[in-house]
Design a protein around this motif. Sequence first.
Motif, PDB file in Angstrom:
ATOM      1  N   ALA A  39       0.805  -1.250   0.165  1.00 48.77           N
ATOM      2  CA  ALA A  39      -0.014  -0.046  -0.127  1.00 48.77           C
ATOM      3  C   ALA A  39       0.962   1.213  -0.096  1.00 48.77           C
ATOM      4  N   LEU A 107       0.678  -2.281   5.776  1.00 55.58           N
ATOM      5  CA  LEU A 107      -0.865  -1.854   6.056  1.00 55.58           C
ATOM      6  C   LEU A 107      -1.020  -1.247   7.494  1.00 55.58           C
ATOM      7  N   GLU A 109      -4.135  -0.070   8.152  1.00 55.17           N
ATOM      8  CA  GLU A 109      -5.569   0.208   8.215  1.00 55.17           C
ATOM      9  C   GLU A 109      -6.098  -0.826   9.457  1.00 55.17           C
ATOM     10  N   GLN A 113     -10.436  -4.544   8.137  1.00 55.99           N
ATOM     11  CA  GLN A 113     -10.097  -4.503   6.864  1.00 55.99           C
ATOM     12  C   GLN A 113      -9.358  -5.817   6.253  1.00 55.99           C
ATOM     13  N   SER A 284      -4.268  -3.878   1.320  1.00 54.84           N
ATOM     14  CA  SER A 284      -4.575  -2.589   0.486  1.00 54.84           C
ATOM     15  C   SER A 284      -5.351  -1.608   0.957  1.00 54.84           C
ATOM     16  N   LYS A 285      -5.235  -0.443   0.530  1.00 55.26           N
ATOM     17  CA  LYS A 285      -6.096   0.756   0.921  1.00 55.26           C
ATOM     18  C   LYS A 285      -7.369   0.888   0.524  1.00 55.26           C
ATOM     19  N   HIS A 287     -10.993  -0.366   0.834  1.00 56.54           N
ATOM     20  CA  HIS A 287     -11.532  -1.007   1.813  1.00 56.54           C
ATOM     21  C   HIS A 287     -12.769  -1.892   1.237  1.00 56.54           C
TER      22      HIS A 287
END
Length: 311
Positions: A39, A107, A109, A113, A284-285, A287
Amino acid sequence: MTVSVEKPNVTQAKCAEQAQPDANKLVSSDQFSVPQNNAFGNTFRDYEVGARTDKVEQHYKASHINQTYDFVKKIREEYEKLNKGEMGIWECCELLNEVVDDSDPDLDEPQIQHLLQSAEAIRKDYPNEDWLHLTALIHDLGKILVLPKFGELPQWAVVGDTFPVGCAFDEFNVHYTYFKENPDFKNPKYNTNNGVYSEGCGLDNLLMSWGHDDYMYMVYNLTPSVDPLIKWDHIATGRIVHHQYHSFYPLHKHGAYAQFMNEEDKKNMKWLHVFNKYDLYSKSKAHVDAEKVKPYYESLIAKYFPAKLKW
């Protein structure tokens, strides 16, 4: 000397033997494309370059200094009581909205997610293997240990790559140099190649560094199944291999500590290789809409698990 870990009873084991899923027979539709970079635009699992490098290194420093044989034995005794409360699987997933993994260079996040990204990625390639979708969804639920209700453990005692304690620390461990400050590093009882174990003793007999992997193994191992045959067929294999060892990167990436594997371990390693692609490369960014996929995953949870589990 080996460390005894609770195993399934004879009836459950026979069920597993009669209907064991075979990773070699899984056919991927190859719909999930592995990205070249994470990401942040770097290669995956790069511990030298990246936006989170300093935070990740400090995490491993604390982990490698504090994860001793005695610490792990003591904390396992505390958490195997499963006295932190009762809740369902999806409720637990939602708690991970509050958790970001400090050990992850790929990541930043909320961990719900990561669960959904892993599950949706493996669902693309194996649309008919619902137990694999569920296994991916639940593989990191143990990260709730950082939350106040579950002990508010420091992240070094919850996340990151795992490794055996009670034997020499292998140089394939990330940020190996910090092990030199671990009290066990110079303890002759624990610093030989095999330490307190014997070659071929089996991974189940290793005392692993404490974290979300081992905690969730405890939770699932002590949870009654909606259908015991289903549980000890697909979910058992996925659960034991994926959940207890999915963070054991020194072994499944580099072959470290392989002297402890028995024949069953060697056979089951293929499950880690199936799963790792989606655990690592789905980050990943972008969502996943949790509310949109919630009905599907709740149906799987109801199929394989009771409404409430002890935590």
